[in-house]
Design an enzyme around this catalytic site. Structure first.
Site, PDB file in Angstrom:
ATOM      1  N   ALA A  78       0.848  -1.194   0.000  1.00 50.65           N
ATOM      2  CA  ALA A  78       0.000   0.000   0.000  1.00 50.65           C
ATOM      3  C   ALA A  78       0.879   1.238   0.000  1.00 50.65           C
ATOM      4  O   ALA A  78       2.027   1.205   0.468  1.00 50.65           O
ATOM      5  CB  ALA A  78      -0.920   0.015   1.221  1.00 50.65           C
ATOM      6  N   ASP A  79       0.335   2.317  -0.518  1.00 49.19           N
ATOM      7  CA  ASP A  79       1.033   3.592  -0.465  1.00 49.19           C
ATOM      8  C   ASP A  79       0.004   4.707  -0.311  1.00 49.19           C
ATOM      9  O   ASP A  79      -1.003   4.738  -1.026  1.00 49.19           O
ATOM     10  CB  ASP A  79       1.864   3.831  -1.724  1.00 49.19           C
TER      11      ASP A  79
END
Length: 206
Positions: A78-79
């Protein structure tokens, strides 16, 4: 646990680990991927979140190649990107950078995008970008200076963590709260369940 049920989290973020734990999910391995997170020229914040989450997941996949005990695992990355318009507010390293970000966020709305990428045991790639709109109150100089002194801005996109003191700055939030913390739980759990990961196994152990 079956080999295909192992979950690798391509992150070392304490917030993401805590959010997964909240949903009863404990990754079998943490693999933080150190990538250049600089936006490309004219890249939209949503596209940046999409690209970086994908790159982190694919980097983790490449890193376990040749490791029989880990090949065939689920890989989750995830970012999170905070932006005002098309301007991306990264993770400040200096107090002056954090101060500038907070002055920009003061009294206005901004968006938080989290890209979530899941690579399945058969190497199918599933991705989503979740968008939350957040509005801050107008921050006084005392608010900002005191928050900077707390140190809670360190390591946070946009120079704040909503789960801490900065939660008291939020006038309105439209969308996923956990997305702003760093991992949209509903969408992440839905992705995992949709691809056959047994989310409920740990729930039944109490």
């Amino acid at each position: 646990m079956a080999l295909t049920h192992k979950l690798i989290l391509a992150s070392g973020s304490p917030r993401r680990i805590e959010l997964l734990a909240q949903a009863g999910i404990e990754p079998a391995r943490l693999m933080p991927m150190d990538l250049d997170e600089t936006p490309k020229r004219t890249e939209h914040p949503r596209s940046l979140a999409w690209r970086l989450s994908s790159e982190k997941a694919r980097a983790a996949l490449a890193a376990i190649k040749g490791e029989p005990g880990w090949e065939g695992s689920y890989i989750l990355a995830a970012d999170t990107v905070v932006s005002v318009g098309r301007r991306v507010l990264g993770k400040p390293e200096l107090v002056s950078e954090a101060s500038s970000a907070l002055h920009l966020l003061s009294g206005r709305s901004h968006r938080v995008y989290t890209g979530v990428c899941l690579i399945t045991p058969d190497k199918t790639v599933r991705q989503k970008v979740i968008d939350t709109k957040v509005r801050f109150k107008r921050l006084s100089s005392h608010d900002i200076d005191s928050y900077l002194a707390s140190g809670q801005w360190r390591g946070k996109a946009g120079a704040y963590g909503i789960q801490g003191i900065a939660g008291s700055f939020v006038v309105k939030l439209v969308g996923s709260y956990t997305n702003v913390v760093g991992l949209p739980l509903y969408e992440t759990v839905s992705l995992l369940m949709g691809e056959g990961y047994d989310v409920h196994e740990s729930w039944m152990k109490g």
